[in-house]
Structure formats: structure tokens, C-alpha cells
Write a protein that holds these residues in place. Structure first.
Motif, PDB file in Angstrom:
ATOM      1  N   GLY A   1       2.436  -5.246  24.713  1.00 41.68           N
ATOM      2  CA  GLY A   1       3.704  -5.929  24.480  1.00 41.68           C
ATOM      3  C   GLY A   1       4.009  -6.112  23.010  1.00 41.68           C
ATOM      4  N   TYR A   2       3.029  -5.841  22.160  1.00 39.81           N
ATOM      5  CA  TYR A   2       3.291  -5.856  20.714  1.00 39.81           C
ATOM      6  C   TYR A   2       4.300  -4.770  20.412  1.00 39.81           C
ATOM      7  CZ  TYR A   2       2.668  -4.962  15.754  1.00 39.81           C
ATOM      8  OH  TYR A   2       2.898  -4.751  14.423  1.00 39.81           O
ATOM      9  N   LEU A   3       5.353  -5.135  19.703  1.00 40.01           N
ATOM     10  CA  LEU A   3       6.427  -4.200  19.429  1.00 40.01           C
ATOM     11  C   LEU A   3       6.109  -3.428  18.159  1.00 40.01           C
ATOM     12  CD1 LEU A   3       8.891  -3.972  21.210  1.00 40.01           C
ATOM     13  CD2 LEU A   3      10.194  -5.162  19.447  1.00 40.01           C
TER      14      LEU A   3
ATOM     15  N   LEU B   1       8.421   3.322   9.101  1.00 39.87           N
ATOM     16  CA  LEU B   1       8.105   2.283   8.119  1.00 39.87           C
ATOM     17  C   LEU B   1       7.321   1.124   8.733  1.00 39.87           C
ATOM     18  CD1 LEU B   1      11.500   2.166   6.210  1.00 39.87           C
ATOM     19  CD2 LEU B   1       9.395   3.259   5.501  1.00 39.87           C
TER      20      LEU B   1
ATOM     21  N   GLY C   1       1.669 -10.299  24.105  1.00 39.07           N
ATOM     22  CA  GLY C   1       1.437  -9.438  22.943  1.00 39.07           C
ATOM     23  C   GLY C   1       2.478  -9.568  21.849  1.00 39.07           C
ATOM     24  N   TRP C   2       3.707  -9.955  22.207  1.00 38.64           N
ATOM     25  CA  TRP C   2       4.740 -10.028  21.164  1.00 38.64           C
ATOM     26  C   TRP C   2       4.470 -11.152  20.179  1.00 38.64           C
ATOM     27  CZ3 TRP C   2       7.028 -14.721  21.231  1.00 38.64           C
ATOM     28  CH2 TRP C   2       7.130 -15.398  22.445  1.00 38.64           C
TER      29      TRP C   2
ATOM     30  N   HIS D   1      -7.473   0.651  19.981  1.00 36.81           N
ATOM     31  CA  HIS D   1      -7.747  -0.764  20.213  1.00 36.81           C
ATOM     32  C   HIS D   1      -8.517  -0.906  21.520  1.00 36.81           C
ATOM     33  CE1 HIS D   1      -4.996  -1.956  16.988  1.00 36.81           C
ATOM     34  NE2 HIS D   1      -4.212  -0.998  17.422  1.00 36.81           N
ATOM     35  N   GLU D   2      -9.814  -0.853  21.409  1.00 41.23           N
ATOM     36  CA  GLU D   2     -10.654  -0.910  22.594  1.00 41.23           C
ATOM     37  C   GLU D   2     -10.407  -2.208  23.358  1.00 41.23           C
ATOM     38  OE1 GLU D   2     -15.370  -0.695  23.601  1.00 41.23           O
ATOM     39  OE2 GLU D   2     -14.708  -0.120  21.611  1.00 41.23           O
ATOM     40  N   GLY D   3     -10.166  -2.093  24.640  1.00 43.49           N
ATOM     41  CA  GLY D   3      -9.955  -3.287  25.459  1.00 43.49           C
ATOM     42  C   GLY D   3      -8.514  -3.715  25.560  1.00 43.49           C
ATOM     43  N   ALA D   4      -7.583  -2.878  25.092  1.00 42.73           N
ATOM     44  CA  ALA D   4      -6.172  -3.261  25.111  1.00 42.73           C
ATOM     45  C   ALA D   4      -5.669  -3.399  26.544  1.00 42.73           C
ATOM     46  CB  ALA D   4      -5.343  -2.224  24.368  1.00 42.73           C
TER      47      ALA D   4
ATOM     48  N   SER E   1      -4.078 -11.281  22.654  1.00 39.78           N
ATOM     49  CA  SER E   1      -3.188 -10.791  23.718  1.00 39.78           C
ATOM     50  C   SER E   1      -3.670 -11.232  25.091  1.00 39.78           C
ATOM     51  CB  SER E   1      -3.083  -9.275  23.651  1.00 39.78           C
ATOM     52  OG  SER E   1      -4.259  -8.686  24.155  1.00 39.78           O
ATOM     53  N   ARG E   2      -4.934 -11.640  25.198  1.00 34.91           N
ATOM     54  CA  ARG E   2      -5.394 -12.153  26.500  1.00 34.91           C
ATOM     55  C   ARG E   2      -4.959 -13.595  26.701  1.00 34.91           C
ATOM     56  NH1 ARG E   2     -11.292  -9.577  26.312  1.00 34.91           N
ATOM     57  NH2 ARG E   2     -10.580  -7.436  26.469  1.00 34.91           N
TER      58      ARG E   2
ATOM     59  N   GLU F   1       9.458  -2.657  15.561  1.00 35.32           N
ATOM     60  CA  GLU F   1      10.242  -3.881  15.726  1.00 35.32           C
ATOM     61  C   GLU F   1      11.544  -3.754  14.946  1.00 35.32           C
ATOM     62  OE1 GLU F   1       7.786  -7.054  14.198  1.00 35.32           O
ATOM     63  OE2 GLU F   1       8.201  -6.464  12.148  1.00 35.32           O
TER      64      GLU F   1
ATOM     65  N   THR G   1       2.432   2.945   7.949  1.00 29.62           N
ATOM     66  CA  THR G   1       2.169   2.717   6.531  1.00 29.62           C
ATOM     67  C   THR G   1       0.735   2.267   6.269  1.00 29.62           C
ATOM     68  OG1 THR G   1       3.021   0.471   6.701  1.00 29.62           O
ATOM     69  CG2 THR G   1       4.560   2.153   5.984  1.00 29.62           C
ATOM     70  N   ARG G   2       0.148   1.496   7.170  1.00 28.24           N
ATOM     71  CA  ARG G   2      -1.199   0.977   6.904  1.00 28.24           C
ATOM     72  C   ARG G   2      -2.293   1.874   7.465  1.00 28.24           C
ATOM     73  NH1 ARG G   2       2.039  -2.357   5.096  1.00 28.24           N
ATOM     74  NH2 ARG G   2       1.865  -4.592   5.337  1.00 28.24           N
TER      75      ARG G   2
ATOM     76  N   SER H   1      -0.671  -6.847  28.200  1.00 27.50           N
ATOM     77  CA  SER H   1      -0.108  -7.845  27.297  1.00 27.50           C
ATOM     78  C   SER H   1      -0.190  -7.363  25.849  1.00 27.50           C
ATOM     79  CB  SER H   1      -0.868  -9.157  27.449  1.00 27.50           C
ATOM     80  OG  SER H   1      -0.705  -9.964  26.317  1.00 27.50           O
ATOM     81  N   PHE H   2      -1.316  -6.747  25.507  1.00 28.49           N
ATOM     82  CA  PHE H   2      -1.486  -6.235  24.143  1.00 28.49           C
ATOM     83  C   PHE H   2      -0.408  -5.203  23.829  1.00 28.49           C
ATOM     84  CE2 PHE H   2      -3.295  -3.372  20.978  1.00 28.49           C
ATOM     85  CZ  PHE H   2      -3.692  -4.265  20.017  1.00 28.49           C
TER      86      PHE H   2
ATOM     87  N   ARG I   1      -7.690   8.883  11.804  1.00 31.16           N
ATOM     88  CA  ARG I   1      -7.236   9.723  10.707  1.00 31.16           C
ATOM     89  C   ARG I   1      -7.473  11.207  10.920  1.00 31.16           C
ATOM     90  NH1 ARG I   1      -8.614   5.068   8.702  1.00 31.16           N
ATOM     91  NH2 ARG I   1      -7.110   4.031   7.357  1.00 31.16           N
TER      92      ARG I   1
ATOM     93  N   ASN J   1       3.583  -9.887  16.753  1.00 31.99           N
ATOM     94  CA  ASN J   1       4.703  -9.611  15.845  1.00 31.99           C
ATOM     95  C   ASN J   1       5.070 -10.864  15.054  1.00 31.99           C
ATOM     96  OD1 ASN J   1       5.141  -7.570  18.178  1.00 31.99           O
ATOM     97  ND2 ASN J   1       6.438  -6.823  16.551  1.00 31.99           N
TER      98      ASN J   1
ATOM     99  N   ILE K   1       0.812  -1.223   0.000  1.00 34.98           N
ATOM    100  CA  ILE K   1       0.000   0.000   0.000  1.00 34.98           C
ATOM    101  C   ILE K   1       0.841   1.266   0.000  1.00 34.98           C
ATOM    102  CG2 ILE K   1      -0.308   0.212   2.506  1.00 34.98           C
ATOM    103  CD1 ILE K   1      -3.417   0.654   1.445  1.00 34.98           C
TER     104      ILE K   1
ATOM    105  N   ILE L   1       3.985  -0.882  10.530  1.00 35.80           N
ATOM    106  CA  ILE L   1       2.626  -1.103  10.031  1.00 35.80           C
ATOM    107  C   ILE L   1       1.673   0.020  10.448  1.00 35.80           C
ATOM    108  CG2 ILE L   1       0.632  -2.640  10.274  1.00 35.80           C
ATOM    109  CD1 ILE L   1       2.574  -4.970  10.284  1.00 35.80           C
TER     110      ILE L   1
ATOM    111  N   ILE M   1      -6.826  -8.323  20.254  1.00 35.73           N
ATOM    112  CA  ILE M   1      -7.082  -8.120  21.687  1.00 35.73           C
ATOM    113  C   ILE M   1      -7.275  -9.471  22.372  1.00 35.73           C
ATOM    114  CG2 ILE M   1      -8.651  -7.079  23.359  1.00 35.73           C
ATOM    115  CD1 ILE M   1      -7.362  -4.893  21.890  1.00 35.73           C
TER     116      ILE M   1
END
Lengths: 276, 237
Positions: free
Chosen positions: B172-174, B119, A163-164, B163-166, A158-159, B177, B124-125, B169-170, B44, A167, A38, B121, A155
Motif C-alpha cells: 500500500g506504500y505509494l 523522481l 502501508g501508506w 523487501h523480504e516479508g512484504a 506495515s504489519r 506518490e 533516485t536512492r 499492507s506494505f 543493482r 509515505n 544524492i 525514492i 515491513i
């Protein structure tokens, strides 16, 4: 036995599974590429043609769910094809798709034959590359399904897990998709359409049947088995109707052209996106 | 009349049920309608505002003046610890103003220095801008105690905006990266590194086997075909 005896290789339902896979795989490739690319002009055009990024990802998700359903139906179908009374022969016999020792031998013989060092292997119903094709899809689909569902419900994911893992899911989903696309659009298309034996198109996946002569050339061990059994006498399969042949030639070449279009543009534009 | 009712009632019931189901799946009930779009796409709006007006800085305070004695933790290089850019990013991640002391900071854009970070996600997304997560000026380092991106609260203050409800742990998404094949990834995110190499090897291995295999098969079949045709003509003559 007349020289034009035809043998049924794929039943109607098996051909429907293949058609289902062609259509869903192509849609997933287009919508997936529109998202992957994209940030490039080609990806933007592709996304615009699909009705925008939101529509594109919605199509991708729904078709993904459809594919999961198709995979489950296929697995159920697979279970019905097992002859439970004669399990050993059904699983490890010559009509089975499970790889066996003969495939390794066939591969070795074939490599020798490539360089003119011997006779070609006497192959049975499924060549080793056909078995590879089948099992590649069979393990690829669950991987794409699981990682795809993880990305669809991050979500919830992640529960259940850290969370990683999202990735990792992104990476695996993308890498497996690229692997599948590369394999199908290069190797599978080459084997089905462009190699001298198949050119211009290997019709059996659409017509379902093929002449016994062809089997004798390509798969002599299977032809020998067919000649021994009395199955031949009972079969009189008509060659596919002309309108149907025209139809699947047009369809096959449309898919081939479209696949190569996606592949070439994917290669060209891959340098502008961070896949690493 | 009674009989007609017996057919009509279920017919109406089921058609209403079906249309409601269809509408929930594909129709107006499935997402925000056109007029709701402005509010629903909070992702946006910010960028749209910036782009359409051209005002980037008006409503934000600029970073504080460069101070001669920068109090950067873990960094005391000399008797007069005057530092502009020598402070490492790691120590900066603890500062209230992470860009404190950088020369000509006001004239730069985020991507002038953080090109790799643009760069990912999210950028870019989803078209996110840096400030939507990192906040306005002065941008606090992510490890600063009061930063919204501090791991103790970022899931609630930043992730949950979209992200409703994050949960933690959520978060923890990098987002930024490391390049999965890099040495940096091997040190910081080994699972990513090894998955990347596994999948790469699978792709390279499959292609390295099947490309020569199928090409050789094609070439060999071509020779075989020529021979066959020759035999055929020999038979006929």
C-alpha cells in the motif's frame, strides 16, 4: 558582591546534553543531506566523503538510535530536576522552562521595544525564545524518532498500520528535519553568535557560568532574584580557563561554519531535487 | 594452576563473547562480505547489466504492432474506434500491453513520457529501473489481471523481491506518490496533502515570526550598544 561575581547557569551535565545534541545533530544533518541530495553532484560528493550511500545511511541509523537514547536519558534527568515537594513552584515558577503568561507579556513588550515604543522587558532566567528553542527540540526529536523508526523497519510498520503511513512518515521526517535545520542554522546561530549582545559567541553554554553584570543587563528579573537570595554569597565560580575558551571558540566556529556550508548548499541544490 | 584457570576461563569466554558481539554489530557478521556482494545486491544487478553491455532490448520482445481497431475498455469514440494516443492512461492500466498503439514507441525511453515517475525514492536512492518492477516488454497495465503489479499479487511478485516479508499492507506504500501539495494529492491522498500543508505552514510560520524577530532584535541591540558606549565616554570625560 564583587563586580566580577559569576553565576552558574548550566551544570556540567546540561552542557554535556547540549554538546551531545550539537554533535549528533550535525552528523544527522550531513548524512541526511547526503541522502536527500544524492541525485545532485553535491549530494554525490557528500556521500562519497562519508563512504558511500550504504555507510551514510548506516551512520544515520546508529546515530538516530543514539539520539533516542539521549532523549530518554534527558527525560529522566528532567524528572530529577523537578522539585516534587513544591511541584507548583517548580513547574510554573521563574526557574521553570514551561511557558507562562509572563512570556507572552515579554514578547509583546519586546516587539514594542523593537520600534522604540518602550522599555525592554525585564526578563527572568529563561527568555521566551530560549523556551521555544528547548520545546522545539523536545517535540521534534520524538517526531523524528518515530518516523525514523517507521522507515527503518518498514515491513514491521506495515504489519501494525497501513502501508501508506510510510509515505506520510517520509514526508514528516523530511519536513521536520528541514524545519529543524533551517531554524538551528539561521535563528539559533544568529542568536548565539551574531547578534550584537552575543557577538562573537555566547559562551555560557560552554563555560557554564556568566558574570552577574551580564545578567543584570540581559535578564534583570533574574539578577534581582539572585541578589535577594543568599545564594550569591556561597558561590565563587572561576572564569573558564584560557585554553578551554580557545577550545570552545574554535569548536563553536567550526560548527557554525560547517552548518552554514550545509545550509547554503542545501538552498542552492534544493531546486534540483523533488521536495515539491 | 587452579587459580589461574579461574581467571583465565571467564576471561577467554568474555573476550570471545565480546568479539562475537562486536563482529555482529560492525564486523563481517553484520552484512554480506565483499565476495557475496554480487549476489546480495540484486537491486543493482539488472541495471548494471544494461549499462555495461548496452543491450536493452535484445532479450525482450517489442510491443505488438499498432492495430487499427484498438480494443480499449470504456473508450468508443466513433464508429471506427481507431485510437493511438487518445486512450486515457486509466483505461490503459487494464491492458495486457499498456503501450499498445503508441506511435514510435520503440524509439522512446520510459522517462520521455513518465518523467515524474522517475523522481521517486526507489529510482533516485536505490537506483531501480522501471523494468525491475513493471517487467519487460510488453509492459502490462498494473490493473491487468495477469500483471505482476496487480494489487492482488504485487506484494509477493514485486515488493518481496527486495523487501523480504512484504505483505499486502506494505504494498500500500505509494511508490509514485503525487506531488504532496498538488490538487491531485488532495483528491487521491488527502492525508499526504494535509500533512504537507501542516508542515509547510509550520516552517513558514516559524520563519515568518523568528526571522524578523531576531533581525529586529539585532538591529535594536546595535542601537542600544551605541547609546551605551556614548554614555560610558560621557562619564569618563
Amino acid at each position: 558582591m564583587t563586580p566580577m561575581t559569576r553565576i552558574n547557569r548550566f551544570t556540567v551535565i546540561e552542557r554535556m546534553f547540549h554538546l551531545f545534541l550539537i554533535l549528533t545533530f550535525l552528523v544527522q544533518t550531513v548524512t541526511g543531506f547526503s541522502r536527500l541530495f544524492i541525485s545532485t553532484i553535491w549530494g554525490k560528493n557528500l556521500t562519497a566523503a562519508l563512504g558511500g550511500a550504504e555507510t551514510s545511511i548506516t551512520i544515520h541509523k546508529w546515530i538516530g538510535i543514539l539520539m533516542i537514547a539521549g532523549f530518554m536519558v534527558h527525560t529522566l534527568y528532567l524528572l530529577t530536576r523537578i522539585n516534587w515537594g513544591d511541584l507548583k513552584n517548580s513547574l510554573f515558577g521563574p526557574d521553570s522552562l514551561i511557558p507562562n503568561r509572563k512570556d507572552a507579556k515579554d514578547l509583546w513588550k519586546r516587539i514594542q521595544w523593537f520600534f522604540g515604543l518602550g522599555e525592554p522587558p525585564r526578563m527572568d532566567r529563561w527568555a521566551y525564545w530560549e523556551k521555544f528553542d528547548y520545546w522545539a527540540v523536545y517535540w521534534g526529536m520524538p517526531l523524528l524518532a518515530v518516523t525514523g523508526l517507521m522507515l527503518m523497519y518498514p515491513i514491521l510498520t506495515s504489519r501494525i498500520m497501513p502501508g501508506w503511513t510510510i509515505n506520510i512518515a517520509v514526508l514528516l521526517h523530511r519536513a521536520e528535519a528541514i524545519l529543524a535545520i533551517t531554524y538551528i542554522f539561521i535563528v539559533h546561530f544568529y542568536i548565539g553568535h551574531l547578534r550584537p549582545t552575543s557577538f562573537p559567541m555566547n559562551e555560557v553554554m560552554f563555560s557554564g557560568s556568566l558574570p552577574l553584570e551580564e545578567i543584570q543587563k540581559e535578564k534583570p528579573a533574574w539578577a534581582a532574584r539572585l541578589n535577594q537570595s543568599d545564594a550569591l554569597n556561597h558561590r565563587s565560580i572561576n572564569p573558564p580557563a584560557r585554553w578551554y575558551r580557545v577550545f570552545y571558540y574554535v569548536f563553536g566556529y567550526a560548527v557554525l561554519g560547517f552548518g552554514i556550508y550545509l545550509l547554503i548548499n542545501g538552498i542552492i541544490y534544493s531546486r534540483y531535487i523533488p521536495i515539491h | 594452576m587452579r587459580k589461574k584457570n579461574r581467571i583465565c576461563k571467564p576471561l577467554i569466554f568474555y573476550s570471545v563473547l565480546c568479539s562475537v558481539l562486536l563482529m555482529t554489530a560492525f564486523g563481517p557478521l553484520s552484512g554480506p562480505v565483499f565476495a557475496q556482494e554480487e549476489l546480495a545486491s540484486a537491486i543493482r544487478r539488472y541495471k548494471g547489466y544494461e549499462v555495461s553491455t548496452g543491450y536493452y532490448e535484445e532479450y525482450e520482445s517489442l510491443p505488438r504492432r499498432q492495430r487499427p481497431f484498438v480494443d480499449v475498455p470504456d473508450l468508443r469514440s466513433s464508429a471506427f474506434p481507431y485510437s493511438t494516443t487518445s486512450a486515457s492512461v486509466r483505461s490503459r492500466s487494464h491492458l495486457a500491453d499498456s503501450h499498445q498503439g503508441i506511435k514510435f514507441y520503440w524509439g522512446r525511453r520510459c522517462e520521455d513520457c513518465h518523467i515524474h515517475e522517475t523522481l521517486d525514492i526507489h529510482t533516485t536512492r536505490a537506483n531501480l529501473t522501471c523494468r525491475q518492477c513493471h517487467g519487460g516488454e510488453p509492459i502490462a497495465g498494473i490493473d491487468h489481471y495477469y500483471s505482476p503489479l496487480n494489487p492482488i499479487r504485487r506484494h509477493a511478485y514485486v515488493c518481496a523481491k527486495c523487501h523480504e516479508g512484504a505483505g499486502a499492507s506494505f504494498a500500500g506504500y505509494l511508490v509514485h506518490e503525487p506531488a504532496p501539495g498538488s490538487i491531485k494529492a488532495k483528491e487521491e491522498f488527502p492525508v499526504l496533502y494535509y500533512s504537507y500543508w501542516f508542515m509547510s505552514m509550520l516552517l513558514i510560520g516559524t520563519m515568518a515570526f523568528f526571522l524578523p524577530h531576531t533581525i529586529l532584535m539585532g538591529i535594536r541591540e546595535l542601537f542600544g550598544k551605541k547609546k551605551e558606549e556614548k554614555n560610558d565616554t560621557d562619564d569618563t570625560h
